[in-house]
Motif scaffolding. Structure first.
Motif, mmCIF file in Angstrom:
data_model
loop_
_atom_site.group_PDB
_atom_site.id
_atom_site.type_symbol
_atom_site.label_atom_id
_atom_site.label_comp_id
_atom_site.label_asym_id
_atom_site.label_seq_id
_atom_site.Cartn_x
_atom_site.Cartn_y
_atom_site.Cartn_z
ATOM 1 N N THR A 145 0.836 -1.207 0.000
ATOM 2 C CA THR A 145 0.000 0.000 0.000
ATOM 3 C C THR A 145 0.867 1.251 0.000
ATOM 4 O O THR A 145 0.601 2.214 -0.738
ATOM 5 N N THR A 146 1.912 1.237 0.817
ATOM 6 C CA THR A 146 2.819 2.383 0.888
ATOM 7 C C THR A 146 3.555 2.590 -0.423
ATOM 8 O O THR A 146 3.703 3.726 -0.898
ATOM 9 N N LEU A 147 4.032 1.505 -1.023
ATOM 10 C CA LEU A 147 4.748 1.622 -2.289
ATOM 11 C C LEU A 147 3.841 2.160 -3.398
ATOM 12 O O LEU A 147 4.246 3.030 -4.175
ATOM 13 N N LEU A 148 2.625 1.643 -3.473
ATOM 14 C CA LEU A 148 1.696 2.139 -4.486
ATOM 15 C C LEU A 148 1.429 3.623 -4.290
ATOM 16 O O LEU A 148 1.438 4.407 -5.255
ATOM 17 N N GLN A 149 1.197 4.008 -3.053
ATOM 18 C CA GLN A 149 0.930 5.418 -2.770
ATOM 19 C C GLN A 149 2.114 6.301 -3.165
ATOM 20 O O GLN A 149 1.937 7.398 -3.698
ATOM 21 N N SER A 150 3.340 5.808 -2.940
ATOM 22 C CA SER A 150 4.530 6.597 -3.270
ATOM 23 C C SER A 150 4.655 6.825 -4.772
ATOM 24 O O SER A 150 5.325 7.757 -5.210
ATOM 25 N N ALA A 151 4.000 5.947 -5.559
ATOM 26 C CA ALA A 151 4.035 6.077 -7.015
ATOM 27 C C ALA A 151 2.772 6.719 -7.569
ATOM 28 O O ALA A 151 2.571 6.751 -8.785
ATOM 29 N N GLY A 152 1.925 7.223 -6.681
ATOM 30 C CA GLY A 152 0.679 7.836 -7.118
ATOM 31 C C GLY A 152 -0.358 6.831 -7.555
ATOM 32 O O GLY A 152 -1.275 7.164 -8.319
ATOM 33 N N LEU A 153 -0.236 5.582 -7.079
ATOM 34 C CA LEU A 153 -1.166 4.530 -7.450
ATOM 35 C C LEU A 153 -1.937 4.053 -6.229
ATOM 36 O O LEU A 153 -1.619 4.391 -5.093
ATOM 37 N N SER A 154 -2.954 3.244 -6.479
ATOM 38 C CA SER A 154 -3.707 2.597 -5.410
ATOM 39 C C SER A 154 -3.996 1.167 -5.831
ATOM 40 O O SER A 154 -3.687 0.755 -6.960
ATOM 41 N N GLU A 155 -4.606 0.423 -4.938
ATOM 42 C CA GLU A 155 -4.938 -0.963 -5.254
ATOM 43 C C GLU A 155 -5.881 -1.059 -6.448
ATOM 44 O O GLU A 155 -5.875 -2.059 -7.175
ATOM 45 N N ASP A 156 -6.659 -0.028 -6.686
ATOM 46 C CA ASP A 156 -7.592 -0.028 -7.824
ATOM 47 C C ASP A 156 -6.858 -0.005 -9.166
ATOM 48 O O ASP A 156 -7.454 -0.345 -10.199
ATOM 49 N N ASP A 157 -5.588 0.395 -9.165
ATOM 50 C CA ASP A 157 -4.826 0.499 -10.412
ATOM 51 C C ASP A 157 -4.171 -0.812 -10.820
ATOM 52 O O ASP A 157 -3.581 -0.910 -11.897
ATOM 53 N N ILE A 158 -4.249 -1.829 -9.958
ATOM 54 C CA ILE A 158 -3.639 -3.121 -10.262
ATOM 55 C C ILE A 158 -4.661 -4.229 -10.058
ATOM 56 O O ILE A 158 -5.737 -4.003 -9.506
ATOM 57 N N GLU A 159 -4.308 -5.415 -10.497
ATOM 58 C CA GLU A 159 -5.112 -6.600 -10.187
ATOM 59 C C GLU A 159 -4.352 -7.391 -9.122
ATOM 60 O O GLU A 159 -3.296 -7.962 -9.396
ATOM 61 N N LEU A 160 -4.877 -7.400 -7.904
ATOM 62 C CA LEU A 160 -4.173 -8.014 -6.784
ATOM 63 C C LEU A 160 -4.657 -9.453 -6.579
ATOM 64 O O LEU A 160 -5.845 -9.698 -6.400
ATOM 65 N N ASN A 161 -3.711 -10.401 -6.601
ATOM 66 C CA ASN A 161 -4.021 -11.816 -6.391
ATOM 67 C C ASN A 161 -3.393 -12.302 -5.100
ATOM 68 O O ASN A 161 -2.179 -12.119 -4.888
ATOM 69 N N GLU A 162 -4.174 -12.926 -4.230
ATOM 70 C CA GLU A 162 -3.642 -13.499 -3.003
ATOM 71 C C GLU A 162 -3.067 -14.877 -3.327
ATOM 72 O O GLU A 162 -3.791 -15.777 -3.747
ATOM 73 N N ILE A 163 -1.761 -15.040 -3.113
ATOM 74 C CA ILE A 163 -1.073 -16.251 -3.560
ATOM 75 C C ILE A 163 -0.438 -17.037 -2.408
ATOM 76 O O ILE A 163 0.246 -18.048 -2.640
ATOM 77 N N GLY A 164 -0.635 -16.592 -1.174
ATOM 78 C CA GLY A 164 0.036 -17.245 -0.062
ATOM 79 C C GLY A 164 1.534 -16.931 -0.095
ATOM 80 O O GLY A 164 1.987 -16.045 -0.819
ATOM 81 N N PHE A 165 2.298 -17.687 0.667
ATOM 82 C CA PHE A 165 3.740 -17.441 0.736
ATOM 83 C C PHE A 165 4.471 -18.290 -0.294
ATOM 84 O O PHE A 165 5.292 -19.147 0.022
ATOM 85 N N ASN A 166 4.139 -18.021 -1.562
ATOM 86 C CA ASN A 166 4.703 -18.789 -2.673
ATOM 87 C C ASN A 166 5.205 -17.875 -3.782
ATOM 88 O O ASN A 166 5.133 -18.228 -4.958
ATOM 89 N N ALA A 167 5.744 -16.720 -3.413
ATOM 90 C CA ALA A 167 6.106 -15.714 -4.405
ATOM 91 C C ALA A 167 7.055 -16.229 -5.487
ATOM 92 O O ALA A 167 6.784 -16.041 -6.681
ATOM 93 N N PRO A 168 8.178 -16.886 -5.151
ATOM 94 C CA PRO A 168 9.079 -17.337 -6.222
ATOM 95 C C PRO A 168 8.408 -18.307 -7.195
ATOM 96 O O PRO A 168 8.588 -18.193 -8.418
ATOM 97 N N ASP A 169 7.632 -19.258 -6.664
ATOM 98 C CA ASP A 169 6.962 -20.246 -7.529
ATOM 99 C C ASP A 169 5.981 -19.564 -8.474
ATOM 100 O O ASP A 169 6.007 -19.798 -9.684
ATOM 101 N N VAL A 170 5.123 -18.731 -7.905
ATOM 102 C CA VAL A 170 4.065 -18.103 -8.707
ATOM 103 C C VAL A 170 4.657 -17.142 -9.733
ATOM 104 O O VAL A 170 4.232 -17.102 -10.889
ATOM 105 N N PHE A 171 5.672 -16.393 -9.324
ATOM 106 C CA PHE A 171 6.298 -15.429 -10.229
ATOM 107 C C PHE A 171 6.998 -16.148 -11.376
ATOM 108 O O PHE A 171 6.836 -15.768 -12.547
#
Length: 377
Positions: A145-171
């Motif tokens: 949330t902080t990073l998006l705000q620092s770039a003038g963005l919000s959650e509405d500007d992206i598609e957020l997917n809840e993936i659990g703690f599997n970032a390397p696999d999913v990415f």
């Protein structure tokens, strides 16, 4: 391994016997989050090398969920816990009178990984992208949330997917365009996959950390306001022990890694690597006797890692590298000190997320640098 562990245990018993001859050690537990992990190395070293014992404590560690840590400390069922600054603000807004007395992480550990060469991609490029996140909770969500705000963005500007703690696999599977990560750990896993060609079509990544944009308060030691007022000496001594153990970990990660092996069963390392780590720990101890500068110590950590890679290769050194990356988040000119501005920034983020009302309690009462100042007197 037996020789190394035996030496460590003998040293620990000598320390405990010496302290015990002066006074009985007070049994004290520190509540931690997550699971046993190399990122808790200062606490393991604090026990193994007697940093807590020298302050009169026989410390045990327990791993719980953050809300449980806050509740137990606030209720007086435990005296000491490690939680994030955001949990302190939220707890105090609900009447739980906890106080943050030592800032362990000087830099917020969350960031976003995107496809592209390092430094060649900006956060603004996230618009309309699919972003993976463990879930809409905790430090990951606050950091995003902080990073998006620092770039003038919000959650509405992206598609957020809840993936659990599997970032390397999913990415690496290409299921998302970017992932919210802990910067001291998951980017290393993704880069390891890149190096072996096991990350799909990805050829390079950019990591944008929260700390590079905004100073948010992160993890630290909490006590109840009652304990801080009623027994400040006890709080001071525990802070002294933690500060001493943290400095020792920053200054000699090889020694801290070895100490952690007793507490983290999954920590890799064969007898050859442990023997080399012991040699490096002894060399580092001699180097520290020369009173090096903070910059020289940082360079020595890099040299230490390069020596390990040259001798052992990098395959079994991921967790040691995680420790080194985490040390970068701890290290500072003044360890433990907390700044009001970082609390204000976190409070602003929580309000943006709808988790905090405008009439929340006074932030200046959320933390105290009294005990950090006491270390230096």
């Amino acid at each position: 391994m037996r020789k190394i562990l035996g030496t460590a245990l003998i040293s620990c018993f000598i320390i405990l016997s010496s302290v015990g001859a002066q006074a009985d050690l007070v049994q004290e537990r520190i509540l931690l989050t997550f699971i046993p992990n190399i990122q808790f190395a200062p606490f393991y070293l604090g026990i193994a090398d007697g940093h807590f014992a020298r302050q009169g404590f026989a410390v045990t560690l327990e791993h719980l969920q953050e809300p449980d840590v806050v509740d137990l400390v606030a209720a007086g069922h435990a005296d000491f816990g490690i939680v994030s600054g955001e949990q302190v603000i939220l707890a105090r807004s609900k009447g739980r009178d906890v106080v943050y007395v030592y800032e362990w992480f000087q830099e917020y550990p969350v960031g976003i990984v995107m496809v592209g060469d390092e430094g060649g991609v900006d956060l603004e490029n996230l618009t309309d992208m699919t972003v993976g996140i463990p879930g809409r909770f905790g430090a990951s969500y606050s950091g995003m949330t902080t990073l998006l705000q620092s770039a003038g963005l919000s959650e509405d500007d992206i598609e957020l997917n809840e993936i659990g703690f599997n970032a390397p696999d999913v990415f690496c599977l290409g299921a998302v365009d970017a992932v919210v990560v802990y910067v001291n750990n998951e980017p290393l896993q993704i880069r390891d996959r890149l190096a072996t060609g096991d990350c799909g079509d990805v050829e390079g990544i950019t990591v944008v950390s929260v700390a590079s944009r905004v100073d948010l308060v992160s993890n630290g030691l909490i006590v109840s306001a009652d304990l801080a007022g009623r027994d400040p000496d006890k709080v001071q001594r525990l802070v002294n022990g933690l500060d001493s153990a943290l400095k020792a970990t920053i200054n000699n990660p090889a020694n801290a890694y070895l100490a952690s092996g007793t507490f983290v069963e999954t920590l890799p390392g064969d007898p050859e690597s442990r023997t080399l780590l012991l040699e490096l720990a002894e060399q580092q101890a001699a180097f520290l006797e020369t009173d090096p500068t903070r910059e020289e110590i940082a360079d020595s950590r890099t040299d230490m890692y390069e020596t390990l890679v040259e001798s052992l290769g990098s395959d079994d050194l991921t967790q040691f590298e995680v420790l080194l990356r985490t040390i970068e988040l701890w290290d500072a000119d003044m360890l433990g000190q907390s700044d009001l501005s970082s609390w204000v920034a976190m409070s602003d983020t929580l309000r943006l997320m709808g988790l905090l009302s405008d009439d929340a309690s006074d932030l200046s009462a959320s933390f105290s640098n009294q005990f950090v100042a006491g270390i230096r007197e």
